[in-house]
Scaffold this active site. Structure first.
Site, short mmCIF file in Angstrom:
data_model
loop_
_atom_site.label_atom_id
_atom_site.label_comp_id
_atom_site.label_asym_id
_atom_site.label_seq_id
_atom_site.Cartn_x
_atom_site.Cartn_y
_atom_site.Cartn_z
N HIS A 199 1.23 5.11 6.84
CA HIS A 199 0.91 5.73 5.54
C HIS A 199 1.08 7.25 5.62
O HIS A 199 1.11 7.82 6.70
CB HIS A 199 -0.52 5.35 5.14
CG HIS A 199 -0.67 3.89 4.88
ND1 HIS A 199 -1.11 2.99 5.83
CD2 HIS A 199 -0.39 3.16 3.78
CE1 HIS A 199 -1.10 1.76 5.33
NE2 HIS A 199 -0.67 1.84 4.07
N SER A 228 0.81 -1.22 0.00
CA SER A 228 0.00 0.00 0.00
C SER A 228 0.84 1.27 0.00
O SER A 228 0.38 2.33 -0.43
CB SER A 228 -0.95 0.01 1.20
OG SER A 228 -0.22 -0.20 2.39
N ASP A 241 -2.72 6.20 12.26
CA ASP A 241 -1.95 5.45 11.27
C ASP A 241 -0.64 6.21 11.02
O ASP A 241 -0.63 7.27 10.39
CB ASP A 241 -2.77 5.35 9.97
CG ASP A 241 -2.00 4.66 8.83
OD1 ASP A 241 -0.75 4.50 8.95
OD2 ASP A 241 -2.63 4.30 7.82
#
Ligand SMILES: *[C@@H]1O[C@H](CO)[C@@H](O)[C@H](O)[C@H]1NC(C)=O
Ligand SMILES: *[C@@H]1O[C@H](CO)[C@@H](O)[C@H](O)[C@H]1NC(C)=O
Ligand SMILES: *[C@@H]1O[C@H](CO)[C@@H](O)[C@H](O)[C@H]1NC(C)=O
Ligand SMILES: *[C@@H]1O[C@H](CO)[C@@H](O)[C@H](O)[C@H]1NC(C)=O
Ligand SMILES: *[C@@H]1O[C@H](CO)[C@@H](O)[C@H](O)[C@H]1NC(C)=O
Ligand SMILES: *[C@@H]1O[C@H](CO)[C@@H](O)[C@H](O)[C@H]1NC(C)=O
Ligand SMILES: *[C@@H]1O[C@H](CO)[C@@H](O)[C@H](O)[C@H]1NC(C)=O
Ligand SMILES: *[C@@H]1O[C@H](CO)[C@@H](O)[C@H](O)[C@H]1NC(C)=O
Length: 415
Positions: A389, A146, A386
Site C-alpha cells: 500500500h 484495497s 507494508d
C-alpha cells in the site's frame, strides 16, 4: 541469496506472509470504517436545497488536452515541492489511518513532493473544480481491492477542499463507499470486488484471506451495482498472487478445482469483458482499467546484496527498473483481453511509473488490525513493513492526475 530475473514469468509465491497480514488488516479496517461512518452520519450536515445557480462554463485549454501520440506513462519523477503535494495529509478528513504516514510517525515527507513528468508532453494541472464539472450529474466508480480504495480516497481528497462542508458527505454502504457532492448531483464511489468476478472474499468486512475460492464465470452479483455508472475504473491483481494455483469454479458450483492463476485470471477477465460488451453504452459510459500496482517487498531487486524491503527508502529509483512482483504474463493477459473487446476500455498503465517509487509505501507507518503498529513492531520492518500500500498524499494522486487528463481529453464543454 536468490535473485529473480525481472522477466521471470512464474507467479511469485513470495506474497504469503507479508500480503496475508496486510489483507487481514484491510478487513479490520473496513469494520472500523463502518463504526466510524455511523458516527459521521449522525453529524452529517445537510445543506440548503441547491436552487438556481449561476454557472460559468469551464473551458478546456487546448494545451490541457493530451495528444493521442503522447505516452503519458513514459517519463520520470521530478522534484517539485512547490506544487506538491496536491492536498495536505492533515487537511483531508477522509483519509484513513492506514495511509496517513506522517501522522503515524514517518519522519521524512519527501515522498509527497514528486511530480510525474511524461517525456513527450505535460500533464494538465489538476483542477478540482474542472474534475467536478466533468462528473456533474454523473457517477464515477472505482472497483477493485484495497489499492483501488486508496485511489478512491485520493480522488476524494483531491476534490474535497473546494466543496463547502455541508455539501459533501461520505457514506459507507458495504461493499460500497459513496462520496456525494450535492451541488453537482455527482458521486465518487468505491466498490469492493478484489477479484472483479465473484468470490468468497466479497464480503466487505468479513472476508477470508487464506482460503480463496473464485467464481470465474460469475459477475452478476457485482455488476448489477455497476450498471449505468458513467465512469468505471477497474483494478484487480494482488489477490490473485497468493500462490501459483487458486481454487475456483467455472460452471457448476460443485466442481471446485485448482486453476493455474494465469488461466484463472484470463477466464475472469473474459467474464468481465462479456458483461462490458452486453451492458456498456460507449456513447454514455467510459471504462478504464488500472494496470497492476507494484510492490517493493525485496530490496535486493534494486540494491543487489541488501536484504530488506521498502522500509527506510526515501528516494525514487532512477530507472530503468521493473520488479519481479509485477507479473508480465498477467500484463499480457490484460493487453490481450482489452484488445479483444468490442468497446473501448482505456488501460491506465501505471505499473512502470509506480515501480520507481520504492520510497512511497506505508511500510511501518500504518496500522494492523485497526491499531497503529507498536514501537516493537515498527522496529521489525521485515515482518511488519507494508510494501504494497501507498502513503497518501502520494503515488495514487498521480494515477488520478492521469485519469483526470484522460477525462479532460474527451470532455466537451457545452455552452
Ligand atoms: C524545496 O526544495 C528545495 C530544493 O531541495 C529546498 O531548497 C527548499 O528549502 C524546499 N522548500 C520547501 C518549502 O521545503
Ligand atoms: C443526477 O445524477 C443521477 C445519477 O448520476 C442522474 O441519473 C440524474 O439524471 C441526475 N439528475 C439530473 C437532474 O441531471
Ligand atoms: C464471518 O464469516 C464466517 C464464515 O462465513 C462466520 O462464521 C462468522 O460468524 C462471520 N463473522 C462475523 C463477525 O460476521
Ligand atoms: C449472489 O448473491 C446471493 C445472495 O447474496 C447468493 O445467494 C447467490 O448465490 C449469489 N449468486 C452467485 C451467482 O453467486
Ligand atoms: C484448494 O482447496 C483444497 C480443499 O479445501 C485445499 O486443500 C487446497 O490447498 C486449495 N488449493 C489452493 C491452491 O489453495
Ligand atoms: C501456468 O500457465 C502458464 C501459461 O500458460 C505456464 O507457463 C505455467 O507453466 C503454468 N504454471 C503451472 C504451475 O501450471
Ligand atoms: C504496460 O507498460 C509496460 C512497460 O512500461 C509494458 O511492458 C506492458 O506491456 C504494458 N502493458 C500493457 C497491457 O500494454
Ligand atoms: C475506440 O477509440 C478509438 C480512438 O479514440 C476510435 O477510433 C474507435 O472508433 C473507438 N472504437 C469503438 C468501438 O468505439
Amino acid at each position: 541469496m536468490k535473485t529473480k530475473s525481472p522477466l521471470d514469468r512464474q507467479i511469485q509465491s513470495l506474497f504469503p506472509l507479508a500480503l496475508a497480514s496486510v489483507l487481514i488488516l484491510g478487513t479490520a479496517r473496513l469494520v472500523l470504517d463502518n463504526l466510524r461512518s455511523c458516527k459521521s452520519n449522525a453529524f452529517r450536515l445537510h445543506g440548503e436545497p441547491t436552487g438556481r445557480e449561476h454557472r460559468v462554463p469551464m473551458l478546456v485549454l487546448p494545451q490541457d488536452r493530451i495528444k493521442d501520440e503522447c505516452d503519458v506513462f513514459e517519463g520520470r519523477w521530478v522534484w517539485d515541492n512547490v506544487s506538491y503535494p496536491l492536498y495536505r495529509e492533515d487537511q483531508c478528513p477522509y483519509l484513513v489511518k492506514q495511509v496517513t504516514c506522517l501522522k503515524n510517525g514517518r519522519p521524512d515527507s519527501m515522498y509527497q513532493n514528486w511530480r510525474w513528468q511524461p517525456n513527450g508532453c505535460n500533464l494538465p494541472r489538476f483542477d478540482p473544480l474542472m474534475m467536478l464539472e466533468m462528473i456533474r450529474n454523473k457517477r464515477l466508480m472505482f472497483v477493485g481491492d484495497s489499492l483501488q480504495r486508496a485511489q478512491f480516497d485520493s480522488m476524494v481528497c483531491m476534490v474535497q477542499s473546494v466543496i463547502p462542508e455541508g455539501k459533501r458527505s461520505l457514506r459507507r454502504v458495504p461493499p460500497r463507499k459513496i462520496f456525494t457532492i450535492k451541488d453537482y448531483n455527482a458521486s465518487i464511489e468505491y466498490y469492493w470486488a478484489p477479484f472483479i468476478v465473484e468470490s468468497i472474499s466479497d464480503h466487505a468486512t468479513n472476508h477470508t484471506v487464506h482460503k480463496r475460492l473464485v467464481k470465474l464465470d460469475s459477475v452478476a452479483n457485482h455488476s448489477r451495482h455497476w450498471q449505468g455508472v458513467d465512469v468505471l475504473v477497474f483494478e484487480s491483481y494482488v489477490w490473485w498472487m497468493y500462490k501459483p494455483l487458486i481454487n475456483a469454479t467455472y460452471g457448476s458450483r460443485d466442481n471446485v478445482r485448482e486453476y493455474n492463476v494465469t488461466d484463472a485470471y484470463r477466464l475472469a477477465l473474459e467474464t468481465w469483458a462479456n458483461w462490458l460488451e452486453s451492458s456498456i453504452d460507449p456513447q454514455k459510459q467510459k471504462v478504464f482499467f488500472m494496470s497492476m500496482s507494484p510492490t517493493h517487498l525485496w530490496s535486493w531487486e534494486w540494491r543487489p546484496g541488501s536484504d530488506g524491503n521498502c522500509f527506510g527508502e526515501s528516494y525514487p529509483i532512477q530507472g530503468p527498473y521493473w520488479g519481479s512482483g509485477s507479473n508480465l504474463e498477467i500484463m499480457k493477459i490484460v493487453r490481450h483481453a482489452l484488445r479483444q473487446l468490442k468497446i473501448n476500455v482505456t488501460l491506465l498503465n501505471i505499473t512502470q511509473m509506480s515501480e520507481f517509487r520504492k520510497d512511497a509505501h506505508t511500510s511501518v507507518f500504518t496500522e494492523r488490525k485497526g491499531k497503529l503498529l507498536t514501537k516493537a513492531q515498527r522496529s521489525d520492518p521485515k515482518t511488519f513493513g507494508d510494501c504494497i500500500h501507498w502513503c497518501l498524499p502520494g503515488v495514487p494522486d498521480a494515477w488520478n492526475e492521469i485519469l483526470y487528463a484522460y477525462l479532460l481529453k474527451d470532455h466537451r464543454t457545452i455552452l
